[in-house]
Design an enzyme around this catalytic site. Sequence first.
Site, PDB file in Angstrom:
ATOM      1  CB  SER A  16      40.205  26.394  43.150  1.00  0.00           C
ATOM      2  OG  SER A  16      40.740  25.128  42.843  1.00  0.00           O
ATOM      3  CB  THR A  41      36.473  24.724  38.665  1.00  0.00           C
ATOM      4  OG1 THR A  41      35.751  25.852  39.089  1.00  0.00           O
ATOM      5  CG2 THR A  41      35.506  23.587  38.426  1.00  0.00           C
ATOM      6  CB  THR A  61      33.919  24.590  41.489  1.00  0.00           C
ATOM      7  OG1 THR A  61      34.580  25.840  41.622  1.00  0.00           O
ATOM      8  CG2 THR A  61      32.414  24.838  41.456  1.00  0.00           C
ATOM      9  NE  ARG A 103      28.683  32.501  40.649  1.00  0.00           N
ATOM     10  CZ  ARG A 103      29.614  31.698  40.152  1.00  0.00           C
ATOM     11  NH1 ARG A 103      30.099  30.715  40.881  1.00  0.00           N
ATOM     12  NH2 ARG A 103      30.066  31.862  38.937  1.00  0.00           N
ATOM     13  CB  VAL A 104      24.268  28.175  41.504  1.00  0.00           C
ATOM     14  CG1 VAL A 104      24.611  26.919  40.716  1.00  0.00           C
ATOM     15  CG2 VAL A 104      23.739  27.808  42.888  1.00  0.00           C
ATOM     16  N   GLY A 105      27.254  28.767  40.020  1.00  0.00           N
ATOM     17  CA  GLY A 105      27.926  28.976  38.741  1.00  0.00           C
ATOM     18  C   GLY A 105      27.550  27.919  37.723  1.00  0.00           C
ATOM     19  CG  ASP A 106      30.538  27.122  34.823  1.00  0.00           C
ATOM     20  OD1 ASP A 106      30.905  27.479  35.975  1.00  0.00           O
ATOM     21  OD2 ASP A 106      31.339  26.764  33.947  1.00  0.00           O
ATOM     22  CB  THR A 141      37.672  25.707  34.934  1.00  0.00           C
ATOM     23  OG1 THR A 141      38.714  25.974  34.000  1.00  0.00           O
ATOM     24  CG2 THR A 141      37.640  24.224  35.251  1.00  0.00           C
ATOM     25  N   GLY A 142      36.495  28.502  34.955  1.00  0.00           N
ATOM     26  CA  GLY A 142      36.579  29.933  34.689  1.00  0.00           C
ATOM     27  C   GLY A 142      35.275  30.617  35.053  1.00  0.00           C
ATOM     28  N   GLY A 171      31.885  31.342  35.403  1.00  0.00           N
ATOM     29  CA  GLY A 171      30.744  30.496  35.102  1.00  0.00           C
ATOM     30  C   GLY A 171      29.605  31.203  34.395  1.00  0.00           C
TER      31      GLY A 171
HETATM   32  N1  ASP Z   1      33.309  27.970  36.896  1.00  0.00           N
HETATM   33  C1  ASP Z   1      33.284  28.160  38.329  1.00  0.00           C
HETATM   34  C2  ASP Z   1      32.118  28.999  38.712  1.00  0.00           C
HETATM   35  O1  ASP Z   1      31.797  29.923  38.007  1.00  0.00           O
HETATM   36  C3  ASP Z   1      34.472  28.798  38.873  1.00  0.00           C
HETATM   37  C4  ASP Z   1      35.772  28.365  38.353  1.00  0.00           C
HETATM   38  O2  ASP Z   1      35.899  27.585  37.435  1.00  0.00           O
HETATM   39  O3  ASP Z   1      36.728  28.811  38.886  1.00  0.00           O
HETATM   40  O4  ASP Z   1      31.591  28.778  39.766  1.00  0.00           O
END
Ligand code: ASP
Length: 354
Positions: free
Chosen positions: A91, A211, A229, A239-242, A262-263, A265
Amino acid sequence: MPKLTRRHFVLSGMTAIVSTRMRSARAPSRSPNRPLAIASANRVTLPDGTVYYNGIRATARAFELMRAGSDPLDAVIAGVTIVEDDPNDMSVGYGGLPNEEGEVELDASVMHGPTGRCGAVAALRYIKNPSQVARLVMEETDHILLVGEGALRFALSFGFQKQDLLTERARQVWLQWRRERSERDHWMQNKLPGALRSALPTLDWAHMTGTINCLAVTEAGDLAGVTTTSGLAFKVPGRVGDSPIIGCGLYVDNDVGAAGSTGWGEDNIRVVGAHTVVENMRRGMSPLQACLDALRRIVKLYGGRPAHQVNFYAINKNGEYAGAAIFKGAQFAVTDARGSRVEDSAYLLERPPQ
Ligand code: ASP
């Protein structure tokens, strides 16, 4: 290896959104609980079946460094570097699951409470320690976020080594996913594709995310945080997450506290989660109340039926802390004077919609 104990925050008979009866993760104490480090805690399963929680190694290291007088940002980065370097952790960093084209793209952010400074990188390829590059963005530039090719060139200019981050194990999972993806698969899906399930039987849909967020407060009350992450597995390239977005995947205010996520994003970005949690604490909420309020905002966006897991983690200046998630089953790692342990996160809902 630190001893693991558990505390349970599972609420009796709760099948719907909880309201006001959550108990605080830690009762306010007269003397501050410092130093303290908390982190997300993903279960990592080795091919031989051995299971460990990634975050516990990060918090133990960060705590040990703070006890020796380290700056809190140095401490949390040293903690998550262990996880970024771990090829078995799919991860984060080296060994992370790749994007849909089989390339590992990493995101990270750091924030330092005493100076209020921050730095981040997104869609960074070939460099296994994006959190260290994020710190260099903070220290060496007047910018906050570098992405893609520019972030890579920046890292190389500081002597970071380029390396292939796709381990054979992660490549096998990706190949299996690619072989079995069907026309019905789409980027909006919130369930684990059959392909992934057969590729790695121990994986469930929550493991498409992964993450590490690590937050710390020193004995003197200085705060810092980091989030690093490989992002959502099989994401669209670019793609860019949070995680690298300050205020979403991470926020630190040295007067108040620190929060991270986490989770899924995209869901977190919609509520600017980490900043929301810190602002909630500024207005007097406990870390737990602050996290649950931010999670409820996400649930509301879905009319009460959220599609994905989102986790928040928060600490305040006194060393009170919490981990909370939309769905039951999440955990987080803590190291303080009582030792290292994994605790169950509080939650709003028993299970995702079927
Ligand atoms: N939050 C991260 C994202 O969306 C992914 C994750 O936490 O697993 O990129």
